[in-house]
Scaffold this motif. Structure first.
Motif, PDB file in Angstrom:
ATOM      1  N   MET A   1       0.716  -1.056  -0.020  1.00  0.00           N
ATOM      2  CA  MET A   1      -0.115   0.078   0.066  1.00  0.00           C
ATOM      3  C   MET A   1       0.817   1.354   0.029  1.00  0.00           C
ATOM      4  O   MET A   1       0.573   2.246  -0.815  1.00  0.00           O
ATOM      5  CB  MET A   1      -0.937   0.047   1.238  1.00  0.00           C
ATOM      6  N   ILE A   2       1.944   1.290   0.788  1.00  0.00           N
ATOM      7  CA  ILE A   2       2.860   2.410   0.872  1.00  0.00           C
ATOM      8  C   ILE A   2       3.839   2.684  -0.346  1.00  0.00           C
ATOM      9  O   ILE A   2       3.779   3.479  -0.911  1.00  0.00           O
ATOM     10  CB  ILE A   2       3.646   2.222   2.028  1.00  0.00           C
ATOM     11  N   ILE A   3       4.186   1.369  -0.868  1.00  0.00           N
ATOM     12  CA  ILE A   3       4.945   1.440  -2.094  1.00  0.00           C
ATOM     13  C   ILE A   3       4.082   2.002  -3.130  1.00  0.00           C
ATOM     14  O   ILE A   3       4.739   2.839  -3.934  1.00  0.00           O
ATOM     15  CB  ILE A   3       5.372  -0.141  -2.510  1.00  0.00           C
ATOM     16  N   ALA A   4       2.828   1.521  -3.411  1.00  0.00           N
ATOM     17  CA  ALA A   4       2.120   2.213  -4.229  1.00  0.00           C
ATOM     18  C   ALA A   4       1.882   3.737  -3.988  1.00  0.00           C
ATOM     19  O   ALA A   4       2.002   4.287  -5.295  1.00  0.00           O
ATOM     20  CB  ALA A   4       0.828   1.304  -4.281  1.00  0.00           C
ATOM     21  N   LEU A   5       1.546   3.993  -3.003  1.00  0.00           N
ATOM     22  CA  LEU A   5       1.623   5.730  -2.840  1.00  0.00           C
ATOM     23  C   LEU A   5       2.636   6.137  -3.314  1.00  0.00           C
ATOM     24  O   LEU A   5       2.442   7.159  -4.015  1.00  0.00           O
ATOM     25  CB  LEU A   5       1.230   5.703  -1.357  1.00  0.00           C
ATOM     26  N   LEU A   6       3.578   6.024  -2.920  1.00  0.00           N
ATOM     27  CA  LEU A   6       4.997   6.564  -3.337  1.00  0.00           C
ATOM     28  C   LEU A   6       5.315   6.382  -4.689  1.00  0.00           C
ATOM     29  O   LEU A   6       5.739   7.332  -5.416  1.00  0.00           O
ATOM     30  CB  LEU A   6       6.352   5.942  -2.622  1.00  0.00           C
ATOM     31  N   GLY A   7       4.881   5.116  -5.497  1.00  0.00           N
ATOM     32  CA  GLY A   7       5.125   5.308  -6.785  1.00  0.00           C
ATOM     33  C   GLY A   7       3.988   5.857  -7.576  1.00  0.00           C
ATOM     34  O   GLY A   7       4.664   6.802  -8.556  1.00  0.00           O
ATOM     35  N   ILE A   8       2.793   6.398  -7.194  1.00  0.00           N
ATOM     36  CA  ILE A   8       1.789   7.120  -7.767  1.00  0.00           C
ATOM     37  C   ILE A   8       2.317   8.639  -7.742  1.00  0.00           C
ATOM     38  O   ILE A   8       2.532   9.314  -8.736  1.00  0.00           O
ATOM     39  CB  ILE A   8       0.505   6.996  -7.086  1.00  0.00           C
ATOM     40  N   ILE A   9       2.891   9.055  -6.441  1.00  0.00           N
ATOM     41  CA  ILE A   9       3.433  10.366  -6.356  1.00  0.00           C
ATOM     42  C   ILE A   9       4.597  10.652  -7.465  1.00  0.00           C
ATOM     43  O   ILE A   9       4.880  11.948  -7.882  1.00  0.00           O
ATOM     44  CB  ILE A   9       3.860  10.478  -4.850  1.00  0.00           C
TER      45      ILE A   9
ATOM     46  N   ALA B   1      -1.874  12.120  -8.669  1.00  0.00           N
ATOM     47  CA  ALA B   1      -2.154  12.106  -7.468  1.00  0.00           C
ATOM     48  C   ALA B   1      -3.112  10.756  -7.234  1.00  0.00           C
ATOM     49  O   ALA B   1      -3.718  10.057  -8.064  1.00  0.00           O
ATOM     50  CB  ALA B   1      -3.342  13.165  -7.366  1.00  0.00           C
ATOM     51  N   TYR B   2      -3.115  10.310  -6.116  1.00  0.00           N
ATOM     52  CA  TYR B   2      -3.792   8.990  -5.511  1.00  0.00           C
ATOM     53  C   TYR B   2      -5.199   9.212  -4.922  1.00  0.00           C
ATOM     54  O   TYR B   2      -5.502  10.366  -4.308  1.00  0.00           O
ATOM     55  CB  TYR B   2      -2.911   8.375  -4.503  1.00  0.00           C
ATOM     56  N   LEU B   3      -5.926   8.420  -5.287  1.00  0.00           N
ATOM     57  CA  LEU B   3      -7.230   8.555  -4.867  1.00  0.00           C
ATOM     58  C   LEU B   3      -7.577   7.131  -4.087  1.00  0.00           C
ATOM     59  O   LEU B   3      -7.723   6.001  -4.474  1.00  0.00           O
ATOM     60  CB  LEU B   3      -8.429   8.291  -6.025  1.00  0.00           C
ATOM     61  N   PRO B   4      -7.711   7.223  -2.595  1.00  0.00           N
ATOM     62  CA  PRO B   4      -7.861   6.060  -2.084  1.00  0.00           C
ATOM     63  C   PRO B   4      -9.047   5.631  -1.962  1.00  0.00           C
ATOM     64  O   PRO B   4     -10.162   6.294  -1.822  1.00  0.00           O
ATOM     65  CB  PRO B   4      -7.647   6.524  -0.381  1.00  0.00           C
ATOM     66  N   LEU B   5      -9.248   4.234  -2.427  1.00  0.00           N
ATOM     67  CA  LEU B   5     -10.478   3.338  -2.582  1.00  0.00           C
ATOM     68  C   LEU B   5     -10.419   2.291  -1.468  1.00  0.00           C
ATOM     69  O   LEU B   5      -9.905   1.341  -1.611  1.00  0.00           O
ATOM     70  CB  LEU B   5     -10.678   2.884  -3.887  1.00  0.00           C
ATOM     71  N   ASP B   6     -11.270   2.460  -0.320  1.00  0.00           N
ATOM     72  CA  ASP B   6     -11.355   1.497   0.623  1.00  0.00           C
ATOM     73  C   ASP B   6     -11.990   0.181   0.299  1.00  0.00           C
ATOM     74  O   ASP B   6     -12.859   0.150  -0.419  1.00  0.00           O
ATOM     75  CB  ASP B   6     -12.158   2.105   2.030  1.00  0.00           C
ATOM     76  N   PRO B   7     -11.273  -0.980   0.330  1.00  0.00           N
ATOM     77  CA  PRO B   7     -11.909  -2.194  -0.303  1.00  0.00           C
ATOM     78  C   PRO B   7     -13.046  -2.734   0.362  1.00  0.00           C
ATOM     79  O   PRO B   7     -13.940  -3.432  -0.177  1.00  0.00           O
ATOM     80  CB  PRO B   7     -10.668  -3.269   0.042  1.00  0.00           C
TER      81      PRO B   7
END
Length: 858
Positions: free
Chosen positions: A64-72, A77-83
């Motif tokens: 989850m954190i790896i993906a956040l940093l990769g998006i940035i 910009a990241y859009l969080p979508l709670d499963p």
């Protein structure tokens, strides 16, 4: 300056320092940068441009954190979508934001069958090898993230936050309340709640460590405390509700932590208790529109709690209705200006204009301020006190809720004429109460089903924290002199006499009566029946933990929180206690069939879902007087650490089997993923000089040889093939056998489907009719599937028996199921007269058991 540029400096300064700790696995700053580079590369290769919005729907994990940093880093910009949000809410957010790219896990793909954009599987990074570092495309003037909050129109609204706002916030937080590279922050907040930004990004720009709490741990006060102690956490951010949950779980020793509390007003009694248990306590305040927290103040024993001073580059103004300054002591609306101000609401220019106004105190008229809707005043000490709201917005357990959104969802039901939603505090817990006027009067007999239908509409459209605790029909609403619904009068109504509509069965045993008493006191309603569902009566995960703690205090008996996944009525909970199931010590080893102690037993390892129920028919069919043990997954009890690798499972399970069979020869097997674990157990036992007679691989394919890219492309085809194989199995059976086989498969499919729905619609699973621990089972399945994909087996010189179906999926074309080059000893292959997914079900299991028995007896 952006989050990624600040993070990159820490990578350069301390590359080998631990950045993330999750379930025993640790990732260094250097490794985190390398992995996030792969995500950024994937996004750029997929066509992501700076300023794009990328959806992120992933379970809590290091990925989850790896993906956040990769998006940035990709400039997006990241859009969080709670499963766990309802599908309709997720669909609205994706459509409203026009998100063309979605990062998720392959197992969550079916949730987004409607999505027309580009899917990116976070696990694809395992296949990527980069020759050079990806260029950082983040820009301080671009969006960092978009977070959707509750909206009064019936749909959520997207708040846009730029990088300069986020970095201003983080750099201010670095100084006050303060953090250093020696700190360890507990990340326990869901990504869709903006305060998670502090838990994730603040440590990463400082060189500190993040310890990630699982979703289940975040709901259990005792689990959180255990994690804080075990991982030596130094900073914890939580809402007052979560702090109360930890206090109620029996917390009585002082911990060296800095406690940050925000999301809703901090009650004085909770503050007083926390001051005795932590080193520092800070009260945090700020709306999403001004970037996470806008002010903070240290709470001092004996002094009143206040909002403190604005953070760096932030201004506060207290104004009256005409936007004039309010003098000290006079209440007014708080306006916030400065660097943290949101760009505005996505696709909502009207609302942006209404809430983000020209700063009335800027003579040049160049700056803007946000109208918070919060009522505040300066006290005699010139401290800013929070007094409440000036509108219909509320905060419950840290979540901001527009009550009109709930009303508009409920009004969609054809039977509802009008609806008014209020919040009532019962036993220090805020409850959402929906009062409604129906279009036609219903009989007492038909009313319960209609109420349940209305509740179902809410469950399908709203996240669990917005679902009303009670839905109460009334003949007409009380009105104000202006002929508007008098919500104050509704909120003042006594609900203690509200009788449950769903259950009329009354408590019979003392244990049931104890539960009724606790539930009625905790939920603030009377007339609870023993078949009422805790969550449908307004319970939630925090209240569930408190309820079980109260029960333990009253009876001395402990029920694991995990039992609430399946036992959500008083009848079910009382049955657990009365059968003394909770007194049994949980073990991965379960004796399925008792036999002759002088014979080496057969050990069968769980499949991806973690349980061993799939072996029940096989154990019955084995004729020899030999014990059969099942090995169930750690974590299935809701408490143990979950293993994330095949090697880790094998080592643990070897210790378990040695408690009943200290020396070989061993007979070990498993279905599908369980076969891979059995193979690794045999490897580890052989390396230690132990004798392994048989390794049984029941329809186990060596996953390391599968083309994961090809698997994604053929996912729908495999589902069709799966149905086809079931049909082939049915065709070969007689009348009674057909019925039994279809019934068994349908039952399994129904349980899996309902488990998926349960996990998505509620953090605790709101169905009281299911017999599985839905969330735990699905979490284990996700983790185990990933473990099997990562597993790289070594060569094995012993005997392996592969039982394979007569046909295979198109992706599994090798007749040796990928084991030919790995088994250096004897590889015996049996081709069964059954299609895939059938060898453990009646009547085909007869052939399976016959082969296993024959090989063991040899």
């Amino acid at each position: 300056m952006t989050v990624y540029s600040l993070f990159k400096k820490q990578v350069s300064d301390s590359p080998n320092s631990i950045a993330i700790s999750f379930n025993g696995n640790k990732i260094s700053y250097k490794k985190l940068a390398e992995e996030s580079d792969k995500i950024a590369h994937l996004l750029i290769e997929s066509g992501v441009k700076p300023g794009d919005i990328v959806g992120l729907c992933i379970n809590r994990s290091a990925e989850m954190i790896i993906a956040l940093l990769g998006i940035i880093k990709s400039g997006a910009a990241y859009l969080p979508l709670d499963p766990f949000f309802p599908d309709k809410r997720l669909e609205y957010m994706l459509n409203d934001s026009a998100t063309r790219f979605l990062i998720t896990e392959s197992l969550l793909f079916p949730k987004f069958s409607y999505y027309k954009g580009k899917f990116i599987d976070v696990n694809e990074i395992k296949q990527i090898k980069l020759s050079s570092e990806v260029v950082d495309k983040s820009d301080e003037n671009n969006l960092a993230y978009v977070i959707y909050t509750s909206g009064s129109t019936g749909n959520p609204k997207g708040v846009q936050i730029a990088h300069y706002s986020l970095t201003n916030f983080l750099l201010s937080m670095q100084k006050t309340p303060g953090i250093s590279e020696k700190d360890n922050i507990l990340a326990l907040t869901t990504l869709s709640f903006d305060i998670s930004g502090l838990e994730i990004f603040l440590p990463l720009i400082t060189g500190a460590k993040i310890t990630i709490a699982t979703r289940d741990e975040a709901k259990d006060g005792k689990s959180l405390l255990d994690k804080i102690k075990k991982e030596k956490v130094t900073i914890v951010q939580a809402t007052p509700s979560t702090w109360k949950m930890m206090i109620d779980s029996g917390w009585n020793e002082k911990l060296k932590i800095k406690a940050l509390c925000g999301g809703e007003p901090l009650p004085q009694d909770i503050a007083a208790k926390l001051l005795e248990l932590v080193d520092e306590l800070w009260n945090m305040y700020g709306p999403t529109e001004t970037t996470i927290w806008s002010s903070c103040s240290r709470v001092i024993k004996g002094e009143s709690i206040h909002l403190g001073k604005p953070i760096a580059n932030t201004q506060f103004y207290i104004v009256d209705r005409d936007l004039n300054f309010c003098p000290p002591g006079v209440a007014g609306e708080l306006l916030i200006g400065g660097a943290g101000l949101s760009i505005g609401y996505l696709n909502r220019d009207d609302l942006t204009t209404e809430k983000f106004i020209t700063n009335p105190f800027d003579k040049e008229g160049k700056s803007k301020v946000y109208r918070t809707g919060d009522l505040v005043k300066l006290n005699s000490k010139m401290q800013l006190e929070f007094l409440g709201r000036i509108d219909n917005q509320v905060k419950i357990r840290g979540y901001r809720i527009e009550l009109e959104e709930i009303e508009n969802v409920i009004k969609k039901n054809e039977a509802v004429k009008d609806c008014a939603v209020v919040v009532k505090e019962v036993n220090n817990d805020k409850k959402i109460i929906a009062y409604l006027v129906l279009k036609s009067k219903l009989s007492e007999e038909n009313l319960p089903s209609e109420i349940n239908s209305i509740r179902d509409v809410a469950i399908r459209n709203l996240p669990d924290y917005m679902i009303p605790a009670l839905i109460i029909p009334i003949e007409q609403f009380p009105l104000t002199p202006n002929n508007k619904i008098d919500k104050k009068a509704l909120a003042a109504r006594d609900i203690s006499g509200i009788i449950s509509h769903t259950s009329t069965a009354k408590a019979e045993t003392e244990m049931q009566k104890t539960f009724v008493n606790i539930w009625e006191n905790l939920l603030g309603i009377s007339g609870i029946g023993i078949d009422d569902n805790f969550f449908e009566l307004g319970g939630h995960s925090i209240l569930a933990a408190q309820m079980l703690a109260d029960f333990e205090k009253a009876t001395g008996k402990k029920i694991p929180l995990a039992e609430m996944f399946t036992s959500q009525t008083i009848r079910q909970l009382a049955k657990i206690v009365e059968s003394d199931n909770t007194e049994l010590k949980w073990s991965p080893l379960v004796e399925i069939k008792k036999g002759d102690a002088s014979l080496p037993p057969l050990f069968l390892v769980h499949g991806a879902e973690g349980n061993i129920l799939l072996y029940r028919d096989l154990a019955k069919r084995l004729n020899s007087n030999r014990s059969v043990y099942g090995i169930q997954a750690r974590g299935l009890n809701g408490e143990d650490h979950i293993h994330h690798s095949i090697e880790e499972m094998a080592a643990d399970y070897i210790k378990a089997i040695k408690t009943v069979q200290p020396k070989g020869p061993y007979h070990i097997g498993g279905y599908c993923m369980g076969g891979s674990v059995a193979y690794e157990m045999a490897l580890q036992l052989s390396e230690k000089g132990e004798s392994v007679a048989n390794v049984f691989l029941l329809e186990t394919y060596n996953a390391c040889l599968l083309d994961h890219e090809a698997l994604k492309k053929t996912r729908i085809k495999e589902k069709i093939e799966n149905i086809k194989f079931h049909f082939e199995n049915v065709k070969s059976l007689s009348g009674k056998e057909k019925v039994a086989f279809v019934q068994r498969k349908a039952e399994t499919a129904l349980k899996r489907t309902s488990a998926r729905i349960s996990r998505i619609t509620s953090s605790m699973g709101l169905s009281d009719k299911k017999e599985i621990k839905s969330h735990i089972t699905l979490t284990l399945r996700d983790i185990n599937d990933q473990a099997q994909m990562r597993y790289q087996p070594e060569g094995y010189r012993g005997k392996v028996v592969l039982l394979r179906p007569k046909v295979s999926f198109t992706t599994e074309s090798d007749p040796k199921f990928g084991w030919g080059d790995f088994v250096k000893g004897e590889l015996k292959i049996y081709k069964l007269d059954v299609a895939p997914r059938g060898m453990l079900a009646e009547p085909f299991v007869k052939q399976t058991s016959s082969i296993i028995e024959s090989e063991i007896n040899q």
